[in-house]
Design an enzyme around this catalytic site. Structure first.
Site, short mmCIF file in Angstrom:
data_model
loop_
_atom_site.label_atom_id
_atom_site.label_comp_id
_atom_site.label_asym_id
_atom_site.label_seq_id
_atom_site.Cartn_x
_atom_site.Cartn_y
_atom_site.Cartn_z
N LYS A 62 0.84 -1.21 0.00
CA LYS A 62 0.00 0.00 0.00
C LYS A 62 0.87 1.25 0.00
O LYS A 62 0.58 2.22 -0.72
CB LYS A 62 -0.95 -0.02 1.20
N GLN A 107 -5.28 -2.15 9.20
CA GLN A 107 -4.98 -3.44 8.55
C GLN A 107 -5.52 -4.59 9.40
O GLN A 107 -5.19 -4.71 10.58
CB GLN A 107 -3.45 -3.57 8.37
N ASP A 156 -11.61 1.66 3.05
CA ASP A 156 -11.77 0.21 2.89
C ASP A 156 -13.21 -0.16 2.55
O ASP A 156 -13.49 -1.26 2.07
CB ASP A 156 -11.36 -0.52 4.18
#
Length: 282
Positions: free
Chosen positions: A52, A96, A119
């Site tokens: 990322k 995460q 997300d």
């Protein structure tokens, strides 16, 4: 011969488009920032976070990484999220997953502002998708729609079968296909006659987490197969939920593993970051 849907190339195209867009925004004095929080040192998570950061650097998005020790309390994590929610320079926040067992995953997801939920996991984002309102869409399903569209595969009016009903892939995938006017069936572990249902599909999306589960008996001639699974086979080679070699000669188009759906997830995360910045500035 089946079209091999090239997720690497399509994701690279999307990143290049975003890079040009971000460069234009920078000329206007507008910077974009993504905050990524990792709790503990799960090796797979570390790889994802690194990927990322690499994507952010390529596109021109600032990435702020927060590597918290395993023993971080839930309160400390929530306090950091709250701080980032209030920071106008941060446009996207990503925690995460997985997080350590002593933390409530749903509580953490809900703590992220829906305006910064790149997300697409927040209940408000999921609700917006289900009623057709603007919001962030979970990155993997959003990436699959791009794979189909950019390969020239028609979704409207097609019989679409999604195998898997997770909140991250299966359910949002079904809603996105519906939004594109597909006729959608969702299958799961309790579905009867799974082979028969899958064989009806013009577009089959597999997301059950079982290596090489789907062979040619599950697909009809000329179907499009999107394989979300990623595993290691008996020879330690990467493979998907679909037995690629048994299926490839029967279908019209198929995503390989690796190099199919996987690269699209980060590309769509970057897209969501740019979207977040544009929405906050508008």
């Amino acid at each position: 011969m089946a079209i091999r849907i090239d997720g690497k190339k399509i994701s690279a195209d999307i990143k290049d488009e975003l890079k040009a867009q971000v460069a234009q925004l920078k000329e206007q004095g507008r910077d974009i920032c993504l905050a990524v929080i990792q709790v503990g040192d799960d090796p797979a998570s570390t790889v994802y976070v690194r990927n990322k950061k690499t994507a952010c650097a390529y596109i021109g998005i600032e990435s702020r990484a927060f590597a918290l020790p395993e023993e971080t309390t839930e309160e400390e994590l929530l306090a950091l999220i709250d701080q980032l929610n209030k920071d106008d320079h941060v446009h996207g926040i990503l925690v995460q997953l997985p997080i350590p067992d002593h933390m409530d995953e749903q509580k953490v997801i809900r703590a992220i502002s829906p305006k910064k939920d790149v997300d697409g996991f927040h209940p408000q984002s999921v609700g917006a998708l289900s009623i057709g309102e603007p919001g962030f869409v979970s990155c993997t399903p959003a990436g699959i729609i791009q794979l189909l569209k950019r390969t020239g595969i028609e979704i409207e009016g097609q019989e679409c079968v999604v195998v898997g009903r997770s909140n991250i892939v299966g359910k949002p995938m079904a809603m996105l296909l519906l939004r594109e006017n597909g006729t959608v069936t969702v299958c799961h572990s309790r579905t009867r006659n799974l082979e028969e249902v899958c064989r009806r599909a013009d577009i089959l999306v597999t997301a059950i987490g079982k290596p090489k589960f789907f062979d040619d008996t599950y697909v009809k001639e000329g179907a499009v197969v999107i394989d979300v699974g990623i595993h290691r086979d008996e020879n330690n080679k990467l493979c998907g939920d679909v037995d690629y070699d048994k299926v490839v000669d029967k279908v019209r188009a198929i995503t390989p593993v690796p190099g199919g759906v996987g690269p699209m997830t980060i590309a769509m995360l970057m897209n969501n970051c740019v979207e977040a910045a544009l929405r906050m500035d508008s």
